[in-house]
Write a protein that holds these residues in place. Sequence first.
Motif, PDB file in Angstrom:
ATOM      1  N   MET A   1       0.840  -1.190   0.000  1.00 63.69           N
ATOM      2  CA  MET A   1       0.000   0.000   0.000  1.00 63.69           C
ATOM      3  C   MET A   1       0.878   1.244   0.000  1.00 63.69           C
ATOM      4  O   MET A   1       1.892   1.300   0.687  1.00 63.69           O
ATOM      5  CB  MET A   1      -0.917  -0.012   1.223  1.00 63.69           C
ATOM      6  CG  MET A   1      -1.935  -1.147   1.240  1.00 63.69           C
ATOM      7  SD  MET A   1      -2.987  -1.107   2.710  1.00 63.69           S
ATOM      8  CE  MET A   1      -3.796   0.489   2.488  1.00 63.69           C
ATOM      9  N   ALA A   2       0.449   2.241  -0.780  1.00 68.37           N
ATOM     10  CA  ALA A   2       1.225   3.479  -0.857  1.00 68.37           C
ATOM     11  C   ALA A   2       1.306   4.128   0.523  1.00 68.37           C
ATOM     12  O   ALA A   2       0.336   4.169   1.271  1.00 68.37           O
ATOM     13  CB  ALA A   2       0.577   4.430  -1.851  1.00 68.37           C
ATOM     14  N   GLY A   3       2.479   4.646   0.842  1.00 65.68           N
ATOM     15  CA  GLY A   3       2.671   5.318   2.123  1.00 65.68           C
ATOM     16  C   GLY A   3       3.015   4.394   3.274  1.00 65.68           C
ATOM     17  O   GLY A   3       3.315   4.867   4.368  1.00 65.68           O
ATOM     18  N   LEU A  22      12.210  -3.743   3.893  1.00 66.73           N
ATOM     19  CA  LEU A  22      11.952  -3.922   2.470  1.00 66.73           C
ATOM     20  C   LEU A  22      11.923  -2.565   1.768  1.00 66.73           C
ATOM     21  O   LEU A  22      11.632  -1.538   2.390  1.00 66.73           O
ATOM     22  CB  LEU A  22      10.613  -4.627   2.271  1.00 66.73           C
ATOM     23  CG  LEU A  22      10.512  -6.044   2.867  1.00 66.73           C
ATOM     24  CD1 LEU A  22       9.132  -6.630   2.590  1.00 66.73           C
ATOM     25  CD2 LEU A  22      11.593  -6.945   2.313  1.00 66.73           C
ATOM     26  N   PRO A  23      12.245  -2.543   0.467  1.00 63.99           N
ATOM     27  CA  PRO A  23      12.214  -1.273  -0.271  1.00 63.99           C
ATOM     28  C   PRO A  23      10.826  -0.649  -0.231  1.00 63.99           C
ATOM     29  O   PRO A  23       9.813  -1.347  -0.106  1.00 63.99           O
ATOM     30  CB  PRO A  23      12.581  -1.696  -1.695  1.00 63.99           C
ATOM     31  CG  PRO A  23      13.303  -2.997  -1.558  1.00 63.99           C
ATOM     32  CD  PRO A  23      12.682  -3.671  -0.370  1.00 63.99           C
ATOM     33  N   ALA A  24      10.783   0.656  -0.322  1.00 66.55           N
ATOM     34  CA  ALA A  24       9.504   1.372  -0.296  1.00 66.55           C
ATOM     35  C   ALA A  24       8.636   0.944  -1.479  1.00 66.55           C
ATOM     36  O   ALA A  24       9.124   0.754  -2.596  1.00 66.55           O
ATOM     37  CB  ALA A  24       9.746   2.874  -0.333  1.00 66.55           C
ATOM     38  N   ALA A  25       7.347   0.774  -1.219  1.00 64.87           N
ATOM     39  CA  ALA A  25       6.415   0.361  -2.275  1.00 64.87           C
ATOM     40  C   ALA A  25       6.150   1.511  -3.229  1.00 64.87           C
ATOM     41  O   ALA A  25       6.157   2.682  -2.837  1.00 64.87           O
ATOM     42  CB  ALA A  25       5.105  -0.118  -1.655  1.00 64.87           C
ATOM     43  N   THR A  26       5.932   1.176  -4.482  1.00 67.47           N
ATOM     44  CA  THR A  26       5.602   2.192  -5.483  1.00 67.47           C
ATOM     45  C   THR A  26       4.580   1.615  -6.452  1.00 67.47           C
ATOM     46  O   THR A  26       4.567   0.408  -6.703  1.00 67.47           O
ATOM     47  CB  THR A  26       6.858   2.647  -6.253  1.00 67.47           C
ATOM     48  OG1 THR A  26       6.475   3.563  -7.270  1.00 67.47           O
ATOM     49  CG2 THR A  26       7.575   1.469  -6.884  1.00 67.47           C
ATOM     50  N   ASP A  27       3.708   2.443  -6.977  1.00 64.61           N
ATOM     51  CA  ASP A  27       2.720   1.967  -7.951  1.00 64.61           C
ATOM     52  C   ASP A  27       3.085   2.411  -9.366  1.00 64.61           C
ATOM     53  O   ASP A  27       2.302   2.266 -10.293  1.00 64.61           O
ATOM     54  CB  ASP A  27       1.319   2.474  -7.590  1.00 64.61           C
ATOM     55  CG  ASP A  27       1.225   3.991  -7.615  1.00 64.61           C
ATOM     56  OD1 ASP A  27       2.283   4.644  -7.763  1.00 64.61           O
ATOM     57  OD2 ASP A  27       0.113   4.526  -7.473  1.00 64.61           O
ATOM     58  N   ASP A  28       4.288   2.968  -9.531  1.00 56.57           N
ATOM     59  CA  ASP A  28       4.738   3.411 -10.848  1.00 56.57           C
ATOM     60  C   ASP A  28       5.824   2.460 -11.332  1.00 56.57           C
ATOM     61  O   ASP A  28       7.016   2.709 -11.196  1.00 56.57           O
ATOM     62  CB  ASP A  28       5.281   4.841 -10.780  1.00 56.57           C
ATOM     63  CG  ASP A  28       5.625   5.372 -12.163  1.00 56.57           C
ATOM     64  OD1 ASP A  28       5.218   4.732 -13.154  1.00 56.57           O
ATOM     65  OD2 ASP A  28       6.307   6.401 -12.248  1.00 56.57           O
ATOM     66  N   GLY A  29       5.412   1.332 -11.872  1.00 57.57           N
ATOM     67  CA  GLY A  29       6.380   0.348 -12.331  1.00 57.57           C
ATOM     68  C   GLY A  29       5.691  -0.825 -13.004  1.00 57.57           C
ATOM     69  O   GLY A  29       4.472  -0.807 -13.238  1.00 57.57           O
ATOM     70  N   TYR A  30       6.478  -1.849 -13.315  1.00 59.28           N
ATOM     71  CA  TYR A  30       5.959  -3.001 -14.041  1.00 59.28           C
ATOM     72  C   TYR A  30       6.463  -4.292 -13.394  1.00 59.28           C
ATOM     73  O   TYR A  30       7.531  -4.324 -12.777  1.00 59.28           O
ATOM     74  CB  TYR A  30       6.413  -2.963 -15.511  1.00 59.28           C
ATOM     75  CG  TYR A  30       5.972  -1.728 -16.236  1.00 59.28           C
ATOM     76  CD1 TYR A  30       4.729  -1.671 -16.871  1.00 59.28           C
ATOM     77  CD2 TYR A  30       6.781  -0.602 -16.288  1.00 59.28           C
ATOM     78  CE1 TYR A  30       4.316  -0.531 -17.529  1.00 59.28           C
ATOM     79  CE2 TYR A  30       6.373   0.550 -16.943  1.00 59.28           C
ATOM     80  CZ  TYR A  30       5.138   0.578 -17.565  1.00 59.28           C
ATOM     81  OH  TYR A  30       4.727   1.715 -18.208  1.00 59.28           O
ATOM     82  N   VAL A  31       5.674  -5.340 -13.549  1.00 57.16           N
ATOM     83  CA  VAL A  31       6.039  -6.666 -13.072  1.00 57.16           C
ATOM     84  C   VAL A  31       6.078  -7.606 -14.272  1.00 57.16           C
ATOM     85  O   VAL A  31       5.148  -7.629 -15.081  1.00 57.16           O
ATOM     86  CB  VAL A  31       5.038  -7.189 -12.021  1.00 57.16           C
ATOM     87  CG1 VAL A  31       5.363  -8.638 -11.653  1.00 57.16           C
ATOM     88  CG2 VAL A  31       5.058  -6.320 -10.779  1.00 57.16           C
ATOM     89  N   LEU A  32       7.174  -8.360 -14.393  1.00 52.53           N
ATOM     90  CA  LEU A  32       7.331  -9.333 -15.472  1.00 52.53           C
ATOM     91  C   LEU A  32       7.252 -10.729 -14.857  1.00 52.53           C
ATOM     92  O   LEU A  32       8.059 -11.090 -14.001  1.00 52.53           O
ATOM     93  CB  LEU A  32       8.673  -9.138 -16.185  1.00 52.53           C
ATOM     94  CG  LEU A  32       9.031 -10.164 -17.268  1.00 52.53           C
ATOM     95  CD1 LEU A  32       8.039 -10.108 -18.415  1.00 52.53           C
ATOM     96  CD2 LEU A  32      10.453  -9.923 -17.774  1.00 52.53           C
ATOM     97  N   SER A  33       6.267 -11.505 -15.290  1.00 50.70           N
ATOM     98  CA  SER A  33       6.055 -12.853 -14.762  1.00 50.70           C
ATOM     99  C   SER A  33       6.193 -13.866 -15.889  1.00 50.70           C
ATOM    100  O   SER A  33       5.594 -13.703 -16.956  1.00 50.70           O
ATOM    101  CB  SER A  33       4.666 -12.964 -14.122  1.00 50.70           C
ATOM    102  OG  SER A  33       4.372 -14.296 -13.771  1.00 50.70           O
TER     103      SER A  33
END
Length: 237
Positions: A1-3, A22-33
């Motif tokens: 969750m952001a923040g 853990l690294p800070a969460a961000t919603d500006d990115g991509y996941v490759l599965s």
Amino acid sequence: MAGKTYQAKVTYPDGATNIVNLPAATDDGYVLSINHTVKNDSVLVRVYGGAAALRSGTRSLSLVGQSGGKVYFSANVPLNKASASLYLSTANVPTGILQFTLFSPAGNPLNERIVFIENKDNIDLKITSAKKVYDRREKVDLNIEAKDSNGKPVGGNFSVSVMSEAAVPSDEVKENSIFSQLLLSADIKGYIEKPNYYFYNPTNETRANLDILMLTQGLPQVCLEGCYCQPNCRKRL
């Protein structure tokens, strides 16, 4: 969750624990599965976009798959919703590590995932002798038969080493064979415990564990030349 900030609590075999931020969460990115167990001759590729990345509209990403320095896949991945999926055939990819890289519209690498492809392209060797037990210093005649996956004879140069297992006990699972060295150890970083375990008696369990190895030790490395190159590049750190 952001923040929000997150931690991982690790418990070691001796009972000791450790807290890792853990690294800070961000919603500006991509996941490759990548899932290559859905079908034996193909992989399922899924690309997920974060909310912030999707708000900017359709992104035309690029996916490249390469093995042994040769590109086997190159495709555009238009992403205008939460995810995009595509099947890619691996029938013509040689056995070994296959590296997928996701690139931004500007050509910058975003994600990397490697998988191990196991195709039936290995030589089937059969060694037979006239007797099972020989006397000391008795001449031993061996017949070596080499065939491909279709049962056709294969020519080549072969070497044979003979040792007394009573004097030099061996565990095939722990050995680092030519097969495991060339196709696995040479292409990923770090120490691999029991490298031949993944190839000596392949099962669904060993294949699943091999994919876990790809996820944990098959991480991107930085090239000394500053480029995003092959896992087996000699210029990598």
